[in-house]
Design an enzyme around this catalytic site. Structure first.
Site: not given
Ligand code: VAH
Length: 317
Positions: A8, A11-13, A140, A144, A170
């Site tokens: 990844g 991506g943003q990170l 999601y 996680k 982030i």
């Molecule tokens: C999201 N940027 O919005 C991610 C993050 C805490 C938010 O996990 O899904």
């Protein structure tokens, strides 16, 4: 040795993490991967197209480049995960399982980004403890939370050196946000610099834990470089920097751009945001391995505007 694979990576990170890893370990020791080929080269040694749900392909890459460390960022985020729940489960859970299996087989060190999305409506919203109720309401968040249990299992059952952070929203400038609920905190800056009214998809009083990208990169490198004995939690550590509401962000941007305006049209992401905590207790991370954020809201807004202005001038020139 530090032969590093980043999944990844665009991506943003990943975009900022790859830059930091190249600076720290040398570009020849960093391999980027992603589900599609990038349009531009980066400073790393190579980019490999990789679908993390393909275990054989992942293991071939690890053997080919003699990888000993994996920063496993490949995932569908919260909003996109609600649009594609099956794919979200497959990438986020089976992809992680393949990385952990490889870590056990090849003795790899692994970083896994978890999220405050593991928390849900019955989690204490203020000063959310390290150990508490986790009842995520998004696919999601479920992936996680499952990922955290897998990390804990592989660490304690097989001795895998996997380390993880429950990251907040982030805020970054170098890569566009990718389907998250906290994307409003990035999109707002871009609208303000285009002198456009921003249409915010959460209510003004929606307050969420957030972190500037420089703090996030420091947290990731900080936990990965900490002495293994200092890592007491192998599921995932709470980490945060600050919490602010959408309206507080607007007001801070207006101290730089007084004419900036925002209107609020909540959509399905409001329900997701409402299920998450407002303020996180990250005292365990600060005690165990010395976590300390540096950016408050004023510093974030100042730097984001500066970097986005410079970024847009570079792309125009
Ligand atoms: C999201 N940027 O919005 C991610 C993050 C805490 C938010 O996990 O899904």
């Amino acid at each position: 040795m530090n032969k590093i694979l980043v999944t990844g990576a665009r991506g943003q990170l990943g975009s900022d993490l790859v830059t930091a890893l190249c600076q720290q370990y040398g570009a020849t020791n960093v391999i980027e991967s992603g589900w599609r080929a990038p349009s531009d080269r980066s400073s790393s040694f190579a980019f490999e197209v990789l679908d993390v749900t393909d275990q054989g392909q992942l293991q071939k890459l690890i053997e080919h480049y003699h990888i000993d460390t994996v920063y496993h960022l490949a995932a569908l985020l919260s909003a996109k995960g609600e649009q594609f729940p099956d794919r979200c489960w497959d990438v986020n859970v089976n992809g992680l399982r393949h990385v952990l299996e490889a870590a056990q087989r090849f003795n790899l060190q692994v970083f896994f980004p978890s999220s405050i999305a593991v928390f849900g409506p019955h989690t204490p919203k203020l000063d959310t403890p390290q150990v508490t109720v986790e009842d995520p309401t998004t696919m999601y968040g479920i992936t996680k939370a499952t990922g955290e249990f897998l990390c804990h299992y592989y660490a304690h059952r097989y001795g895998v050196d996997v380390r993880s952070l429950r990251l907040p929203g982030i805020i970054s400038y170098s890569a566009p946000p990718g389907g998250g609920t906290t994307d409003f905190a990035v999109e707002m800056f871009q609208a303000a610099l285009r002198s456009e009214t921003y249409t915010c998809f959460v209510r003004p009083e929606t307050r969420l834990p957030m972190m500037y990208i420089s703090d996030a990169i420091r947290a990731i490198l900080g936990i990965m470089q900490a002495d293994s004995n200092a890592i007491k939690i192998r599921s995932s550590y709470n980490v945060t920097a600050i919490s602010f509401s959408a309206a507080e962000l607007v007001a801070e941007i207006q101290t730089h751009l007084p004419h900036f305006t925002c209107r609020y049209v909540p959509d399905f992401r409001q329900t997701i945001a409402d299920s998450w905590p407002s303020v996180i207790d990250d005292s365990k991370a600060r005690a165990d391995w010395g976590w300390q954020h540096q950016y408050d809201l004023a510093a974030i807004v100042t730097e984001m505007l500066e970097k986005l202005r410079a970024h847009s001038q570079n792309t125009q020139s």
